[in-house]
Design an enzyme around this catalytic site. Structure first.
Site, PDB file in Angstrom:
ATOM      1  N   ASP A  18       0.836  -1.206   0.000  1.00  0.00           N
ATOM      2  CA  ASP A  18       0.000   0.000   0.000  1.00  0.00           C
ATOM      3  C   ASP A  18       0.871   1.257   0.000  1.00  0.00           C
ATOM      4  O   ASP A  18       1.965   1.249   0.564  1.00  0.00           O
ATOM      5  CB  ASP A  18      -0.910  -0.036   1.238  1.00  0.00           C
ATOM      6  CG  ASP A  18      -2.118   0.884   1.089  1.00  0.00           C
ATOM      7  OD1 ASP A  18      -2.375   1.362  -0.032  1.00  0.00           O
ATOM      8  OD2 ASP A  18      -2.803   1.112   2.105  1.00  0.00           O
ATOM      9  N   ASN A  66     -10.833  -2.881  -5.733  1.00  0.00           N
ATOM     10  CA  ASN A  66     -10.086  -1.847  -6.472  1.00  0.00           C
ATOM     11  C   ASN A  66     -10.750  -1.461  -7.797  1.00  0.00           C
ATOM     12  O   ASN A  66     -10.373  -0.461  -8.411  1.00  0.00           O
ATOM     13  CB  ASN A  66      -8.632  -2.271  -6.701  1.00  0.00           C
ATOM     14  CG  ASN A  66      -7.757  -2.189  -5.460  1.00  0.00           C
ATOM     15  OD1 ASN A  66      -6.833  -2.978  -5.268  1.00  0.00           O
ATOM     16  ND2 ASN A  66      -8.033  -1.221  -4.588  1.00  0.00           N
TER      17      ASN A  66
HETATM   18  C1  IPE Z   1      -5.425  -2.910  -0.416  1.00  0.00           C
HETATM   19  O1  IPE Z   1      -5.073  -1.575  -0.551  1.00  0.00           O
HETATM   20  C2  IPE Z   1      -5.378  -3.594  -1.744  1.00  0.00           C
HETATM   21  C3  IPE Z   1      -4.059  -3.800  -2.325  1.00  0.00           C
HETATM   22  C4  IPE Z   1      -2.923  -3.539  -1.766  1.00  0.00           C
HETATM   23  C5  IPE Z   1      -4.055  -4.405  -3.639  1.00  0.00           C
HETATM   24  P1  IPE Z   1      -6.174  -0.426  -0.743  1.00  0.00           P
HETATM   25  O2  IPE Z   1      -5.417   0.833  -0.846  1.00  0.00           O
HETATM   26  O3  IPE Z   1      -7.062  -0.784  -1.873  1.00  0.00           O
HETATM   27  O4  IPE Z   1      -6.999  -0.538   0.604  1.00  0.00           O
HETATM   28  P2  IPE Z   1      -7.950   0.524   1.332  1.00  0.00           P
HETATM   29  O5  IPE Z   1      -8.989   0.931   0.335  1.00  0.00           O
HETATM   30  O6  IPE Z   1      -7.097   1.677   1.728  1.00  0.00           O
HETATM   31  O7  IPE Z   1      -8.498  -0.216   2.507  1.00  0.00           O
HETATM   32  C1  IPE Z   2      -1.315   0.226  -3.425  1.00  0.00           C
HETATM   33  O1  IPE Z   2      -1.155   1.593  -3.460  1.00  0.00           O
HETATM   34  C2  IPE Z   2      -1.515  -0.364  -4.780  1.00  0.00           C
HETATM   35  C3  IPE Z   2      -2.861  -0.897  -5.025  1.00  0.00           C
HETATM   36  C4  IPE Z   2      -3.885  -0.848  -4.207  1.00  0.00           C
HETATM   37  C5  IPE Z   2      -3.049  -1.530  -6.304  1.00  0.00           C
HETATM   38  P1  IPE Z   2      -2.394   2.563  -3.484  1.00  0.00           P
HETATM   39  O2  IPE Z   2      -2.750   2.838  -4.900  1.00  0.00           O
HETATM   40  O3  IPE Z   2      -3.516   2.054  -2.647  1.00  0.00           O
HETATM   41  O4  IPE Z   2      -1.760   3.857  -2.838  1.00  0.00           O
HETATM   42  P2  IPE Z   2      -2.422   4.862  -1.802  1.00  0.00           P
HETATM   43  O5  IPE Z   2      -2.981   4.045  -0.678  1.00  0.00           O
HETATM   44  O6  IPE Z   2      -3.482   5.593  -2.539  1.00  0.00           O
HETATM   45  O7  IPE Z   2      -1.292   5.736  -1.369  1.00  0.00           O
HETATM   46 MG    MG Z   3      -4.072   2.320  -0.713  1.00  0.00          MG
END
Ligand code: IPE
Ligand code: IPE
Ligand code: MG
Length: 248
Positions: A18, A66
């Protein structure tokens, strides 16, 4: 084997990668640049885990939730997975990495699914670390699919309801045959599971590190493994009794 184990190196590490978006925002870059940089961190993490003796590394790459992101970002993430498999499959294969993909395959783009299948088939007989890619994965969706499979077996008379055990459920999850994660680690400081490995994580150690995923270097990973080694896992049992000291 004793129920109480302290394993210096976790056999299975599962990571919620994340913070790619925040990494990019902090630099005034589009989110997609964060995801690109995140792929480099994936390469480093696979090598670090393999070198440290970890047997299974599960990476949460795209969740079943996602899809709620803007279409452009979703398509970018799909493109990056495609690029990763195309560019890295040969290297991973050479390094004896075995690839497994978990998550719902229905509804995946027709240019993605064959690549995932190819990655699994090419590396099936490898004996090094298993890289489990969680793609279009959500634990509740996975459990619902497993329950559906059980219901079909019951309806067809292959299984009686009273025969349903936790092992029957595990065997119908996407992770069948993969040991439960010893450690679930999340980057970026968020402290939640976001629908990741809810069944398998029943006794996992949880660890939350502040680094954003693109900053998850070998050193950060190794220090997390060190912190894991200091944890005591009890699985509902008790700590080992300190040995009685003669004369005390
Ligand atoms: C969890 O991260 C999913 C992945 C790392 C693929 P998100 O960024 O989607 O999670 P939330 O929405 O902050 O809980
Ligand atoms: C994790 O990074 C990657 C995926 C969930 C695919 P994020 O895209 O969730 O990054 P933040 O949480 O917005 O910083
Ligand atoms: Mg995230």
């Amino acid at each position: 084997m004793s129920k109480i184990q302290s394993r210096p190196v976790p056999a299975h590490v599962a990571i919620i990668m994340d913070g790619n978006g925040r990494w990019a925002n902090a630099r005034g870059l589009p989110r997609t640049m964060g995801h690109r940089k995140g792929v480099e961190a994936v390469r480093e993490a696979v090598r670090t885990a393999g070198g440290a003796g970890v047997r299974y590394l599960t990476l949460f790459a795209f969740s079943s939730e996602n899809w709620r992101r803007p279409e452009e970002e979703v398509s970018d993430l799909m493109g990056l997975l495609k690029m990763f498999i195309r560019r890295d499959l040969a290297d991973l294969h050479r390094e004896n990495v075995r690839i497994r993909v978990i998550g719902d395959r229905d509804g995946l783009r027709s240019d993605i699914l064959p690549l995932l299948v190819e990655a699994e088939e090419t590396t099936w007989n490898n004996t090094g670390i298993t890289l489990v890619i969680a793609f279009n994965y959500g634990a509740r969706d996975e459990m619902a699919r497993a329950v559906r499979a059980l219901a079909i077996d019951v309806a067809n008379g292959r299984l009686r309801p009273e025969e349903i055990t936790p092992a029957c459920i595990s065997a119908r999850l996407d992770t069948a045959g993969i040991p439960d994660p010893d450690l679930i680690l999340r980057t970026s400081g968020e402290e939640r599971l976001s629908n990741f490995l809810l069944w398998q994580g029943a006794y996992s150690e949880l660890m939350f590190v502040p680094e954003l995923w693109p900053d998850f270097t070998r050193d950060v990973f190794l220090s997390a493994l060190e912190r894991y080694a200091a944890r005591e896992r009890r699985f509902g049992g008790l700590s080992p009794q300190p040995r009685a000291v003669a004369g005390s």
